[in-house]
Scaffold this active site. Sequence first.
Site, short mmCIF file in Angstrom:
data_model
loop_
_atom_site.label_atom_id
_atom_site.label_comp_id
_atom_site.label_asym_id
_atom_site.label_seq_id
_atom_site.Cartn_x
_atom_site.Cartn_y
_atom_site.Cartn_z
N TRP A 37 7.50 -10.35 1.10
CA TRP A 37 7.33 -9.00 1.62
C TRP A 37 8.59 -8.19 1.32
O TRP A 37 8.54 -7.21 0.59
CB TRP A 37 7.04 -9.05 3.13
CG TRP A 37 5.58 -9.20 3.46
CD1 TRP A 37 4.78 -8.27 4.05
CD2 TRP A 37 4.73 -10.34 3.21
NE1 TRP A 37 3.49 -8.76 4.17
CE2 TRP A 37 3.43 -10.01 3.67
CE3 TRP A 37 4.93 -11.59 2.64
CZ2 TRP A 37 2.36 -10.90 3.57
CZ3 TRP A 37 3.86 -12.48 2.54
CH2 TRP A 37 2.61 -12.13 3.00
N ASP A 57 -1.87 -0.96 3.97
CA ASP A 57 -2.63 -2.21 3.95
C ASP A 57 -4.12 -1.95 4.15
O ASP A 57 -4.96 -2.63 3.58
CB ASP A 57 -2.13 -3.15 5.03
CG ASP A 57 -2.27 -2.54 6.43
OD1 ASP A 57 -2.02 -1.33 6.57
OD2 ASP A 57 -2.60 -3.26 7.39
N ASP A 113 -6.08 0.43 13.65
CA ASP A 113 -4.82 0.91 14.22
C ASP A 113 -3.63 0.26 13.51
O ASP A 113 -2.86 -0.47 14.10
CB ASP A 113 -4.78 0.65 15.73
CG ASP A 113 -5.01 -0.80 16.10
OD1 ASP A 113 -5.30 -1.63 15.19
OD2 ASP A 113 -4.90 -1.13 17.29
N GLU A 114 -3.51 0.58 12.22
CA GLU A 114 -2.42 0.03 11.41
C GLU A 114 -2.07 1.04 10.32
O GLU A 114 -1.19 1.85 10.50
CB GLU A 114 -2.83 -1.32 10.83
CG GLU A 114 -1.65 -2.19 10.47
CD GLU A 114 -2.05 -3.66 10.36
OE1 GLU A 114 -1.28 -4.41 9.75
OE2 GLU A 114 -3.11 -4.05 10.86
N GLU A 137 -10.10 -7.82 3.11
CA GLU A 137 -8.88 -8.52 3.53
C GLU A 137 -9.07 -10.02 3.53
O GLU A 137 -8.15 -10.77 3.20
CB GLU A 137 -8.50 -8.04 4.93
CG GLU A 137 -7.22 -8.64 5.48
CD GLU A 137 -6.84 -8.04 6.82
OE1 GLU A 137 -5.66 -8.20 7.22
OE2 GLU A 137 -7.70 -7.40 7.47
#
Length: 886
Positions: A528, A463, A468-469, A739
Amino acid sequence: MTNCTITNLRINYRNNPVGTDDAKPRISWQIDTEARGFVQSAYQIQVADRSDFESEIIWDSKKTDSDKNVHIEYAGPVLKSHTRYYFRVRIWDSKGDQSEWSEPGHWETAFMFADEWQAYWITAPVQNDDLENEACDYIRSEVSLSQDIVSAKVYATSLGMYRLYINGIPADDTLFNPGYTSYKNRLQYQTYDVTSLMNSGSNAIGCILGNGWYKGYLAWEGENSHYGNTRALMIQMHVTLADGSEQVFISNDRWKVSTGPILMSEIYHGETYDARLEVEGWSSPDFDDQHWESAVVIKAPVSALVAQENEPARIIETLKPVAVITTPNGDTVLDMGQNMVGFVEFTVCAEVGTSITLQHAEVLDRDGNFYTGNLRSAKQTVTYICKGNGKETFHPNLSFQGFRYVKVTGVPEDQLLEQFLGCVIHSDLEKTGSFRCSDELVNQLQHNILWGQKGNFLDVPTDCPQRDERLGWTGDAQVFIRTAAFNMNVVPFFEKWLKDLAADQEEDGRVPHVIPDVPVAGYGSSAWGDAAVICPWTLYQCYADTRVLETQYPSMRAWVEYIRAQGENEYLWNTGFHFGDWLGLDAKENSYIGATPKDLIATAFYAYSTELLAKTAAVIGKEADADKYTFLHKNIVDAFRQEFVTPNGRVASPTQTAYVLTLMFDLMEEQDRLRTAKMLAEHIEENGVHLTTGFVGTPYLCLVLSRFGYTDLAYQLVLQKEYPSWLYSVIQGATTIWEHWDGIKQDGTFWSDDMNSYNHYAYGAVGDWFYRVVSGIDLIEPGYKKIRIQPHMGDQFSWAEASFESVYGTISTAWNKQDDGTVKLDVVIPANTSAEVILPASSMDSILEGEKSLSQTSGLLKVEQSGSEQLLLLGSGNYSFTLTNK
């Protein structure tokens, strides 16, 4: 003899791959010819163990009557491990004339069976549980060879992230191996051809081992060790000597382990490197390792091991800083000129013990100061401590950053601009598409789309690459995959990721929100989880790849059956958690979720996935399932209309996303679709020609408008400069996709710190519209075996051009409006395909090809008039049309 050349021989999309465990690899080729209308009528494939084909032929397809030249399965004897196979192809044209044999291609097998692994998993004798200060392991061994070497291959993998060295030299230029997978179910191993690095006599194998995705921090709750808490390494080397004998060397408890200069290396946090701790010669032969500890053997399964499937990550290009900035706060900051993913390499001269720190960020704040708020807990910091003996060059080893700006401390300003280099890293995917037009803002938008794909296609489709992803969010992947497949060859990349999806799918069919699964992220949302169905189908459409459908079919079916089991009505999906129209601009105050009802979105995607599942079943020969899911789809559509469409044929929830989904997925009665499209257009116009859609509606918005005759409005949307719009971020200086539509507000403030990536490709899905509508390149048959060329030459552009490298070859269009009112259109159609070319002309007399009328055009198979358009059926070739005003 036919006048053509067989080129671009491939095995599973790759040229001469080394290290495959596919028992039935697929062979493809392209045909290079200047002849128009070229059609293959037959082919012959031969496979041998020598490139001269003078030894025994292992497999000969014989002359096979077929026009197929992609994805032909090897059908010979069982393949042996660690063996190179050569293959060549010749074809016959439609007249029966034969081509010359192609130049030979080859592939090389790795382990065809798991029980062939002899190596042991080894680890350091003491595990450090303090990940804040966990040094990387340095592991080594030596091998002695008494003869000259014919071939040397290393097969390696790890629980963690490793870098392999042979005799002090990196084994190759790949990075971040073994990659990010569903480690407990599927772990990739890599094959290295190290023949040129080995010598007779003493040789050394060295490896740096860090946490990587396996043991390191992942997700936003500060947790680590999601997949395991013990790093480990497994290596097996096969060496063929001059006398034909083979020696095998394996990792075991005789290997030695120590630590070195890498004191910390984390995906999110960066790397700390103390050059004073470097151990010269540690990966070279004859190094004294008597003070190193012996490795410890641990038990770990080999059944999950698979040969490398996707393309590895590499340094693909480099960028020099465009400026050195002194911020109002007094910080020294490098501007790379491009939001990128990778790391910085630098060369400095400093005294021993000098600490150099690099912090990485995507944007500056409105005052021009260095801003890291949107990184959340990710530190993205590289610290290098100098050893102080002249020039020192460094870049991180097992970590990467997402950034445009780099705050540097500890380096004199006169050493900054010329001695720092941005190394752009992503999965080494073949670039297959390009789009340009007469509007430079749109060209920058296309640039941003491509760079968003580069930055987020690093082993998995993430993404975002900075905070922190950095996880494989399924929703983002499925909305962008069609655009991605234009820009790059994404099949091996997505095939690997989809196998991980199937492996991580719950027993009841639920799909995790992120793949590989990190449980904190959750499971089972519509749009998703639908990636389980939409992504395989898209790959099949774009590449004619039926194997991906066959492989993923159990996963696809399990997802649809999971939805079917939810709630009391098996034809509606109105229960459970859903992201809805994520970040829709019609959301309530302080909400991330748009106004379109979640159950409408969920049921719409339920219908769409079921329709694709039924089509998939038909393609792969599961006729009973095809009938079953066709019936289910009909009932879902009926239930959708009863629940979400009024008796007089209006969408009950009048949002842009609701209109888009009902039209895109054919959920309205046919007689109501044109009126619904008109209502969508009116909604957009009444909103000042602005969109209100989020992650779910935006990817389909322009496609739906064009499908129902509103291409001019789609152009206006794409060219809108005011917020919210695609070009708003471009005007704000973006070099990747944001985003949020307003990630940076007009007053220079930020949307938020919580969730505000400036490299997030989802809204870049509009690139699909550039290729398919503006340039008019679309498919009629899977893989572009039959192509539709129908450029929509809006008044907003004076020219546009696009090129796409399909599995059959290059497809391109280029249109240009002339001052005299005529329009030029150049078209390229690859050999062994055909195309319908639809031109805006009231009669065929107003079209010239070259300087000839259509009636004199070679390669033209058919002409039909349809209203104010001419439909031309063309064979392959290069064509140049002129549309006059006659």
